[in-house]
Write a protein that holds these residues in place. Structure first.
Motif, short mmCIF file in Angstrom:
data_model
loop_
_atom_site.label_atom_id
_atom_site.label_comp_id
_atom_site.label_asym_id
_atom_site.label_seq_id
_atom_site.Cartn_x
_atom_site.Cartn_y
_atom_site.Cartn_z
N ILE A 111 0.43 -1.49 -0.29
CA ILE A 111 -0.06 0.10 0.25
C ILE A 111 0.93 1.30 -0.10
O ILE A 111 0.78 2.05 -0.67
N ALA A 112 2.04 1.36 0.88
CA ALA A 112 2.48 2.35 1.04
C ALA A 112 3.77 2.69 -0.67
O ALA A 112 3.54 3.55 -0.59
N ASN A 113 4.39 1.57 -0.98
CA ASN A 113 4.67 1.79 -2.34
C ASN A 113 3.82 1.85 -3.83
O ASN A 113 4.25 1.60 -4.40
N GLU A 114 2.89 1.92 -3.35
CA GLU A 114 1.70 2.43 -4.29
C GLU A 114 2.23 3.64 -5.56
O GLU A 114 2.39 4.28 -4.58
N ARG A 115 2.30 3.61 -6.71
CA ARG A 115 2.18 4.92 -8.06
C ARG A 115 1.17 5.23 -7.99
O ARG A 115 0.30 3.85 -8.97
N ASP A 116 1.00 5.80 -8.76
CA ASP A 116 0.30 6.51 -9.84
C ASP A 116 0.62 6.45 -11.33
O ASP A 116 1.58 6.11 -10.84
N PHE A 117 0.07 5.66 -11.65
CA PHE A 117 0.38 5.54 -13.65
C PHE A 117 -0.67 5.41 -14.50
O PHE A 117 -1.99 5.54 -14.03
#
Length: 284
Positions: free
Chosen positions: A265-271
């Protein structure tokens, strides 16, 4: 209180709401006697009827529903959080709501959730389902606070749509839920892997009470109510389709540990997602 006892009630609901409520009450009492603080019933706890016309004749507004009338004072008497996985209730627009209710130990409805995703499908065995013809889909995901954890609400087919659960986990949900009436065919193929996947990818407990067995209206559901921990381990399961209850100890510190080990969850990035253009004769 980071730890509490959760219970799933497995039902085989028929066509008569009052009879289903009586069966459920006995099982809820048994689970509470065994120490459960939070008790969840399955999807369509109050009635299972395939015919739209017959369903409309048997259900009512929430204020008049026999199952809800049983559940609210029972939660007070037993001092429990009672999560009614869902009830079929009149939506007021000629359609039906497939609606979950979270009832607190004071008997008050703390939250409700209408199933978002409709199961419209033709199965290889000849079964055909068109939930959208009868049910009004919900339009909001819901999280609510128990005295000991934050809980996300979902129903059955929603388990196949990970975005709901990710949104709830981002909102702090430590417990995700999927009370269901899975068909036997889809349950045998997908039930366990879907529950475990939602737990693993969100580092959360997943609690899913189920309908099970051959029902009065002719359908057959899978049963196998289960509870999965944040590492994806099934920690409690009813390995059958019979009415009954199961319990498991829930330690919310395990959510913290899982999310530290795999901080997805913390490592998610928008793309963005782009469709690559045809190379038109070029070579890479």
């Amino acid at each position: 209180m980071p730890s509490f006892i959760a219970a799933c009630i497995q039902l085989r609901s028929g066509k008569t709401p009052s009879e289903n409520a009586n069966v459920a009450e006995g099982l809820i009492r048994a689970a509470a006697k065994d120490g459960a603080h939070y008790i969840q019933t399955p999807e369509m706890s109050n009635v299972l009827v395939r015919s739209r016309e017959e369903l409309m004749e048997r259900i009512s507004e929430p204020a008049e529903d026999a199952f809800l009338a049983m559940a609210r004072p029972l939660a007070v008497e037993l001092g429990i959080c009672l999560h009614i996985g869902s009830l079929a209730v009149l939506a007021g627009n000629g359609k039906v709501a497939n609606r979950a209710f979270l009832i607190g130990p004071d008997g008050q409805i703390q939250a409700s959730y209408d199933k978002i995703h409709m199961f419209d499908v033709d199965l290889p065995n000849g079964e055909s389902w068109r939930e959208s013809a009868t049910y009004e889909p919900g339009r909001r995901s819901v999280v609510a606070d128990l005295p000991y954890a934050r809980l996300g609400m979902a129903i059955c087919y929603d388990i196949r749509f990970p975005a709901i659960f990710r949104t709830q986990a981002r909102a702090g949900a430590q417990i995700l839920t999927g009370p269901a009436a899975f068909t036997r065919q889809t349950g045998e193929a997908h039930w366990h892997v879907l529950q475990r996947a939602r737990a693993i990818e969100n580092g959360a407990f997943v609690i899913s009470a189920a309908q099970g067995g051959a029902h009065e209206d002719g359908r057959e559901t899978y049963g196998h109510s289960l509870i999965v921990d944040p590492w994806g381990t099934v920690i409690a399961e009813m390995n059958n389709d019979a009415p009954g209850h199961l319990l498991a100890s829930i330690d919310t510190d395990e959510v913290v540990k899982a999310r530290q080990r795999i901080p997805a969850i913390a490592n998610e990035r928008d793309f963005t997602c782009e469709v690559a253009q045809e190379l038109k004769g070029e070579t890479a």
